[in-house]
Design a protein around this motif. Sequence first.
Motif, mmCIF file in Angstrom:
data_model
loop_
_atom_site.group_PDB
_atom_site.id
_atom_site.type_symbol
_atom_site.label_atom_id
_atom_site.label_comp_id
_atom_site.label_asym_id
_atom_site.label_seq_id
_atom_site.Cartn_x
_atom_site.Cartn_y
_atom_site.Cartn_z
ATOM 1 N N ILE A 61 0.832 -1.211 0.000
ATOM 2 C CA ILE A 61 0.000 0.000 0.000
ATOM 3 C C ILE A 61 0.866 1.260 0.000
ATOM 4 O O ILE A 61 0.473 2.298 -0.534
ATOM 5 C CB ILE A 61 -1.001 -0.029 1.183
ATOM 6 N N LEU A 62 2.072 1.173 0.541
ATOM 7 C CA LEU A 62 2.986 2.313 0.389
ATOM 8 C C LEU A 62 3.262 2.576 -1.088
ATOM 9 O O LEU A 62 3.303 3.729 -1.542
ATOM 10 C CB LEU A 62 4.314 2.031 1.107
ATOM 11 N N ALA A 63 3.461 1.499 -1.858
ATOM 12 C CA ALA A 63 3.713 1.649 -3.302
ATOM 13 C C ALA A 63 2.484 2.217 -4.012
ATOM 14 O O ALA A 63 2.609 3.032 -4.942
ATOM 15 C CB ALA A 63 4.104 0.305 -3.906
ATOM 16 N N ASP A 64 1.293 1.814 -3.579
ATOM 17 C CA ASP A 64 0.060 2.345 -4.170
ATOM 18 C C ASP A 64 -0.040 3.848 -3.908
ATOM 19 O O ASP A 64 -0.377 4.629 -4.806
ATOM 20 C CB ASP A 64 -1.170 1.660 -3.551
ATOM 21 N N ILE A 65 0.242 4.239 -2.664
ATOM 22 C CA ILE A 65 0.168 5.661 -2.308
ATOM 23 C C ILE A 65 1.176 6.457 -3.140
ATOM 24 O O ILE A 65 0.876 7.525 -3.668
ATOM 25 C CB ILE A 65 0.431 5.853 -0.796
ATOM 26 N N MET A 66 2.372 5.909 -3.285
ATOM 27 C CA MET A 66 3.402 6.608 -4.057
ATOM 28 C C MET A 66 2.975 6.752 -5.521
ATOM 29 O O MET A 66 3.127 7.823 -6.124
ATOM 30 C CB MET A 66 4.725 5.848 -3.946
ATOM 31 N N ALA A 67 2.419 5.673 -6.094
ATOM 32 C CA ALA A 67 1.998 5.728 -7.506
ATOM 33 C C ALA A 67 0.881 6.753 -7.704
ATOM 34 O O ALA A 67 0.883 7.515 -8.677
ATOM 35 C CB ALA A 67 1.541 4.343 -7.971
ATOM 36 N N LEU A 68 -0.062 6.794 -6.775
ATOM 37 C CA LEU A 68 -1.150 7.772 -6.893
ATOM 38 C C LEU A 68 -0.620 9.188 -6.710
ATOM 39 O O LEU A 68 -0.981 10.104 -7.454
ATOM 40 C CB LEU A 68 -2.242 7.479 -5.853
ATOM 41 N N TYR B 148 -3.973 -2.863 -19.516
ATOM 42 C CA TYR B 148 -2.847 -2.338 -20.312
ATOM 43 C C TYR B 148 -3.133 -0.955 -20.881
ATOM 44 O O TYR B 148 -2.332 -0.426 -21.645
ATOM 45 C CB TYR B 148 -2.533 -3.302 -21.463
ATOM 46 N N GLY B 149 -4.272 -0.378 -20.536
ATOM 47 C CA GLY B 149 -4.679 0.890 -21.142
ATOM 48 C C GLY B 149 -4.116 2.109 -20.423
ATOM 49 O O GLY B 149 -3.402 1.994 -19.419
ATOM 50 N N PRO B 150 -4.453 3.303 -20.935
ATOM 51 C CA PRO B 150 -3.889 4.550 -20.391
ATOM 52 C C PRO B 150 -4.344 4.883 -18.977
ATOM 53 O O PRO B 150 -3.716 5.697 -18.302
ATOM 54 C CB PRO B 150 -4.384 5.616 -21.385
ATOM 55 N N ARG B 151 -5.426 4.263 -18.508
ATOM 56 C CA ARG B 151 -5.866 4.534 -17.131
ATOM 57 C C ARG B 151 -5.051 3.742 -16.103
ATOM 58 O O ARG B 151 -5.097 4.020 -14.920
ATOM 59 C CB ARG B 151 -7.335 4.114 -16.975
ATOM 60 N N SER B 152 -4.321 2.755 -16.566
ATOM 61 C CA SER B 152 -3.651 1.823 -15.656
ATOM 62 C C SER B 152 -2.348 2.395 -15.100
ATOM 63 O O SER B 152 -1.492 2.871 -15.843
ATOM 64 C CB SER B 152 -3.358 0.522 -16.407
ATOM 65 N N LEU B 153 -2.211 2.323 -13.768
ATOM 66 C CA LEU B 153 -0.956 2.733 -13.112
ATOM 67 C C LEU B 153 -0.223 1.510 -12.571
ATOM 68 O O LEU B 153 0.636 1.622 -11.700
ATOM 69 C CB LEU B 153 -1.273 3.696 -11.955
#
Length: 367
Positions: free
Chosen positions: A169-176, A345-350
């Motif tokens: 979840i740290l990685a999720d927070i960083m990506a967002l 695989y689309g542009p919305r994907s992080l």
Amino acid sequence: MSSFVRNAAGGARNAVRRNQNRAPDNVQIRHSNPPHLLTLADLSPAQITTLIQNALAFKYVYKNVSPRALMSSLDKRTVALLFSKRSTRTRVASETSVKALGGHPMFLGKDDIQLGVNETLEDTARVVGSMVDGIMARVGGHHEVETLAKYSPVPIINALSDLYHPTQILADIMALHEHYAPTPTPPRPAEGEGSHTSVLKYFQSTVDPIKSLKGKKVAWVGDSNNISNELLVTLPRLGMEFSLAAPKGYDTVDERVWKKVTEAGTESLVTLTNSPSEALVNADVVVTDTWISMGQEQEKADRLKAFAGYQITNKMVTDAGAKEDWRFLHCLPRKQEEVDDEVFYGPRSLVFPEAENRKWTIMACFE
Ligand SMILES: NC(=O)OP(=O)(O)O
């Protein structure tokens, strides 16, 4: 237990409307000595912010200055990676991070040592902890990582248990955060001593993940599991809304997790429902995970039936009324049944920046 979820959802839905801009920050810092990391619920929002700033600095220095410019904070130190389950991201991120910080990563898989088989977790924690400087542990039941933390003389980091997955979840927070607030370019430091410190200081004064994420709504559509648990006890404390849709029978929120939510006073930012479209209304971010986690392979046929209608597609999310610019997260590994290729695989994907950030956030935890 599903009635618990429904009852909690009823309360949460009403409260969300009243408290949309609230940013709770009333969680006590609970540190034992040494400072373990079993769930992000034990870290304050300020501590989470520090980890994200550190992770961004590691990423920036490694990629834009030089790997040699990183602080060698694990010089001459050994971190044991006790993994009783398979892993790609967590293992690679951990091994490379320890090495990059100048330390020695010692991978110990389930067939390498006597972990919980021929020797108790208590004795293992005492013995391994007497020879290394830290332990990253991937376990089955959460009580296993709690036992390691109780008896280990060195810090334990939870690399996944059946209840929580804090480093994910740290990685999720960083990506967002990176998506909503692209990283500023620091004044270019000279390669060598001091460059890491100057980048870190710059990010500490310019980067604020709570500011960039506050008010965003994250919708989880899928199985209620260790990832959704970790999101539940973390995102609302950063001022984010969190809605969770799971089918009846798979919607249990563990009492230990809900206790953390109520202790933090964040129920008002949480919606629990059996309806994906209800969870997705106004969502900024959509998240899912596999419907069949490690150890649940025997339940595959039942689970595929129960989760019918839960596959994330552009049409499903758009029809439900998510924000126009919604984005997608998935901790991986991914199977097509829970999200189609167009979204994944689309542009919305992080998802791939999210996966890469496992490394920088784990490095920040070790540091
Ligand atoms: N997301 C995650 O924990 O991946 P691994 O199981 O491959 O480590």
